[in-house]
Scaffold this motif. Structure first.
Motif, PDB file in Angstrom:
ATOM      1  N   THR A 284      29.521 -13.310   7.941  1.00 33.20           N
ATOM      2  CA  THR A 284      30.169 -12.266   8.737  1.00 33.20           C
ATOM      3  C   THR A 284      30.203 -12.627  10.214  1.00 33.20           C
ATOM      4  OG1 THR A 284      28.085 -11.051   9.007  1.00 33.20           O
ATOM      5  CG2 THR A 284      29.443 -10.478   7.110  1.00 33.20           C
ATOM      6  N   HIS A 285      29.437 -13.648  10.601  1.00 37.51           N
ATOM      7  CA  HIS A 285      29.433 -14.108  11.990  1.00 37.51           C
ATOM      8  C   HIS A 285      29.509 -15.636  12.014  1.00 37.51           C
ATOM      9  CE1 HIS A 285      27.569 -10.109  12.377  1.00 37.51           C
ATOM     10  NE2 HIS A 285      28.156 -10.089  13.555  1.00 37.51           N
ATOM     11  N   ILE A 286      29.975 -16.174  13.103  1.00 38.89           N
ATOM     12  CA  ILE A 286      29.963 -17.621  13.291  1.00 38.89           C
ATOM     13  C   ILE A 286      28.518 -18.062  13.486  1.00 38.89           C
ATOM     14  CG2 ILE A 286      30.681 -19.490  14.821  1.00 38.89           C
ATOM     15  CD1 ILE A 286      33.189 -17.858  15.431  1.00 38.89           C
ATOM     16  N   LEU A 299      36.013 -22.349   8.970  1.00 35.32           N
ATOM     17  CA  LEU A 299      35.318 -21.105   8.655  1.00 35.32           C
ATOM     18  C   LEU A 299      36.210 -20.138   7.889  1.00 35.32           C
ATOM     19  CD1 LEU A 299      33.571 -20.621  12.117  1.00 35.32           C
ATOM     20  CD2 LEU A 299      32.391 -21.093   9.958  1.00 35.32           C
ATOM     21  N   GLY A 300      37.287 -20.653   7.314  1.00 33.53           N
ATOM     22  CA  GLY A 300      38.221 -19.805   6.600  1.00 33.53           C
ATOM     23  C   GLY A 300      37.620 -19.176   5.356  1.00 33.53           C
ATOM     24  N   LYS A 301      38.202 -18.058   4.937  1.00 27.33           N
ATOM     25  CA  LYS A 301      37.799 -17.352   3.722  1.00 27.33           C
ATOM     26  C   LYS A 301      36.335 -16.950   3.738  1.00 27.33           C
ATOM     27  CE  LYS A 301      41.291 -18.452   0.310  1.00 27.33           C
ATOM     28  NZ  LYS A 301      41.577 -18.879  -1.070  1.00 27.33           N
ATOM     29  N   ASN A 302      35.926 -16.325   4.826  1.00 29.84           N
ATOM     30  CA  ASN A 302      34.641 -15.661   4.896  1.00 29.84           C
ATOM     31  C   ASN A 302      34.900 -14.184   5.169  1.00 29.84           C
ATOM     32  OD1 ASN A 302      32.087 -17.521   4.832  1.00 29.84           O
ATOM     33  ND2 ASN A 302      33.639 -18.721   5.898  1.00 29.84           N
ATOM     34  N   ARG A 303      33.961 -13.508   5.801  1.00 28.24           N
ATOM     35  CA  ARG A 303      34.139 -12.106   6.183  1.00 28.24           C
ATOM     36  C   ARG A 303      33.826 -11.945   7.669  1.00 28.24           C
ATOM     37  NH1 ARG A 303      30.659  -8.784   3.969  1.00 28.24           N
ATOM     38  NH2 ARG A 303      29.210 -10.331   3.144  1.00 28.24           N
ATOM     39  N   ILE A 304      34.178 -12.953   8.435  1.00 26.06           N
ATOM     40  CA  ILE A 304      33.888 -12.956   9.869  1.00 26.06           C
ATOM     41  C   ILE A 304      34.730 -11.888  10.562  1.00 26.06           C
ATOM     42  CG2 ILE A 304      34.017 -14.333  11.982  1.00 26.06           C
ATOM     43  CD1 ILE A 304      33.470 -16.793  10.210  1.00 26.06           C
ATOM     44  N   SER A 305      34.056 -11.018  11.304  1.00 24.87           N
ATOM     45  CA  SER A 305      34.734  -9.864  11.903  1.00 24.87           C
ATOM     46  C   SER A 305      34.860  -9.970  13.417  1.00 24.87           C
ATOM     47  CB  SER A 305      33.979  -8.575  11.540  1.00 24.87           C
ATOM     48  OG  SER A 305      32.628  -8.643  11.984  1.00 24.87           O
TER      49      SER A 305
END
Length: 605
Positions: A284-286, A299-305
């Motif tokens: 959800t974070h880098i 970092l594609g296809k994660n849940r980074i907001s």
């Protein structure tokens, strides 16, 4: 067949190529570098009497028995041979007494047989003190040999069903360089902590496509390339990368990593790291503490907001940042998020939740992918700092003609590729850069081309206006004079009843399929003598409506597609190389930027 010139290749293509190369290891045995494949020594051919039946002996030290359907190990091998190739056969076991006597063996290739662990005698391998290369991929091994010879340099046991590795399988091998273990059934419990004790020269380790839940601890100090993708890793112990100062490529995509599964210092010691792939996880974070030398960060296809000010700002060598398929909004990207990244030239933030162009964009960005978001307007200053932009993709957003400021593109003097497909535009935007070469407006609601619609686009070579609402009366004939070097024009999927007149003389490829055209008069292509490809499938054409003189001056025409019309139509020209008159498959249309974007979006690269 290629049906159109592409112009300069988009900047994302080398990246796709790079990503596609790295993904080969997901499903295939590795392609070895030349230095990993031993060369056969030049020496006189072995007498045929000493060569096993069905085999070839190119030298006195080499026996080649690959792909000859062997079911039994050759029994009359010379004890002095150094290279034995038995790949692509049906061997189920290797006799202890036959293998153990080959003490001079340097290369043993048993790839793609039917060997089980019981059929490969561990004890016999111990006698092969000179063995440097062993290839056991694509067999039926369930456990690795307990002890392999100390002289080994390359070990390939990929594509078996391995569940367990022993401490001395790879341990105490000072010359070992590459280990391939992908496509097995290894769990973390099957890897001992002492897996590489005494083997710090290993530079390539491939463990992708297994069942690991934890990243291996105590990896070799000389590791340069590590593949851990397509496992079930949810945790990386802090000691995993504590001493890998030479690691350059790290693949961790498609695992189960979450923010708590990464220590703040997980990657901080990897000072040589250049490629890091953390895509397709649950972040959800880098991650914090990323090394400054990373060039490509996926970092594609994660849940980074969100992207904080410190998120990537310490990665001073970053050139490619891939953040697609997350949940970013424009306001969740800090206005100084990319301010310190002077080398960042490619930014992918497509398939997110952007409502407008973020206030922070890299000043030296050249390729900016923001397709499939929720952007509804381009404001006066949205793109004012991106002077170096060469490629901009805003397709499949919510842009309307009224929401694009007429001066929004004023600073983009280097822009060559602009994609505004799949929006709600009713007219061609004003104020487009004069250096534009490729303009994509496919799938909008454009119903007219005024005389000044293409004004200032004198460098345009490709124009895509397919799937709009254009009618013949809506196209002002004088509009084409603004694009004197246009080579490809796509007007497919509109409501045209005739071939548009006064098209540019430079035109080479004309796509007007899926319209309402019922006739082709003699003067239809009089203005376009350089046509090479003509695509008119699925119109209303009948033979009587086509003038024999229409194609008379098209001496360069190579491809004609007339399939899908009410009648089978045959066009005969001396220079014609291919005419499609009946449905024979897909049209030979150009491979478009949309196709490539779709491939990238679907992660088939």
């Amino acid at each position: 067949m290629d049906t159109g010139r592409r112009g300069q290749s988009p900047l994302w293509w080398p990246l796709l190529f790079l990503l596609s190369l790295s993904s080969q290891l997901l499903s295939q045995a590795p392609l070895y570098d030349e230095e990993e494949m031993p060369a056969l020594p030049p020496s006189p051919a072995d007498p045929r009497g000493m060569c096993p039946a069905q085999c070839d002996c190119p030298t006195s030290e080499a026996v080649e028995c690959g792909g000859v359907d062997l079911t039994a190990f050759p029994s009359n091998l010379s004890n002095s041979i150094q290279h034995l190739s038995l790949q692509n056969n049906r061997l189920e076991e290797i006799p202890y007494d036959e293998l153990s006597k080959l003490t001079q063996l340097k290369t043993l290739n048993l790839h793609n047989n039917r060997l089980s662990s019981a059929g490969l005698p561990d004890e016999a391998l111990l006698y092969l003190g000179n063995l440097q290369y062993i290839y056991l991929a694509s067999n039926r091994l369930t456990i690795a040999p307990r002890i392999l010879p100390r002289a080994l340099r390359i070990v390939d046991m990929a594509a078996n069903t391995l569940e367990e590795i022993f401490p001395l399988t790879f341990g105490e091998k000072p010359h070992l360089k590459s280990v391939y273990l992908h496509d097995n059934k290894l769990q973390s419990s099957g890897l001992p902590d002492s897996l590489f004790n005494g083997s710090d020269s290993v530079s390539t380790l491939i463990l992708s496509n297994n069942l690991l839940s934890v990243a291996p601890r105590y990896l070799p100090l000389g590791l340069n390339r590590l593949h851990l993708q397509n496992n079930q890793i949810s945790w990386i112990p802090k000691e995993t990368f504590s001493q890998q100062l030479q690691l350059r490529e790290l693949y961790l995509q498609n695992n189960r990593l979450t923010d708590p599964g990464l220590e703040p210092s997980t990657f901080s010691k990897l000072r040589s790291l250049e490629y890091l792939d953390l895509s397709m996880n649950n972040l959800t974070h880098i991650p914090v503490g990323l090394p400054a030398n990373i060039v490509i960060l996926h970092l594609g296809k994660n849940r980074i907001s969100s992207v904080s000010e410190a998120g990537v700002s310490g990665i001073r060598n970053l050139e490619y940042l891939l953040l697609q398929n997350n949940v970013l909004t424009a306001d969740s990207i800090h206005h100084e998020a990319f301010g310190k990244l002077r080398k960042l030239h490619t930014l992918h933030i497509y398939n997110n939740h952007l409502e407008h162009v973020p206030s922070s964009l890299p000043r030296r960005v050249r390729s900016l992918m923001m397709l499939n978001n929720r952007i509804s307007e381009l404001r006066f200053n949205d793109l004012v700092t991106t002077y170096y932009l060469n490629e901009l993709n805003l397709s499949y957003n919510r842009l309307r003609s009224s929401g694009i400021h007429r001066l929004a593109f004023r600073k983009l003097r280097r822009l060559e590729h602009l994609d505004l497909s799949g929006n709600f535009l009713t007219v061609v935007p004003q104020g487009l850069p004069s250096g534009l070469k490729v303009l994509r407006l496919h799938g909008n609601r454009i119903d007219k081309l005024a005389e000044e619609a293409l004004s200032g686009l004198g460098s345009l070579t490709e124009l895509y206006l397919g799937e709009n609402r254009l009618q013949g009366a809506g196209i002002t004939p004088g509009s084409w004079k603004e694009v004197p070097v246009l080579q490809l024009l796509d007007l497919s999927g509109n409501q045209l009843t005739q071939v548009p007149p006064n098209l540019p003389e430079s035109l080479e490829y004309l796509h007007i399929r899926d319209n309402l055209i019922s006739s082709i008069p003699a003067e239809a292509f009089a203005a376009t003598p350089n046509l090479r490809g003509l695509f008119m499938r699925s119109n209303k054409l009948v033979t009587l409506g086509i003038s024999d003189k229409a194609f008379r001056n098209l001496k360069h025409l190579q491809v004609v597609d007339m399939t899908g019309n009410p009648e089978a139509i045959s066009i005969h020209l001396p220079a014609l190389q291919h005419t499609a008159t009946e449905p024979t498959g897909e049209a030979t249309d150009s491979f478009t930027h949309e196709d490539a974007s779709r491939l990238e979006t679907n992660e088939t690269i």
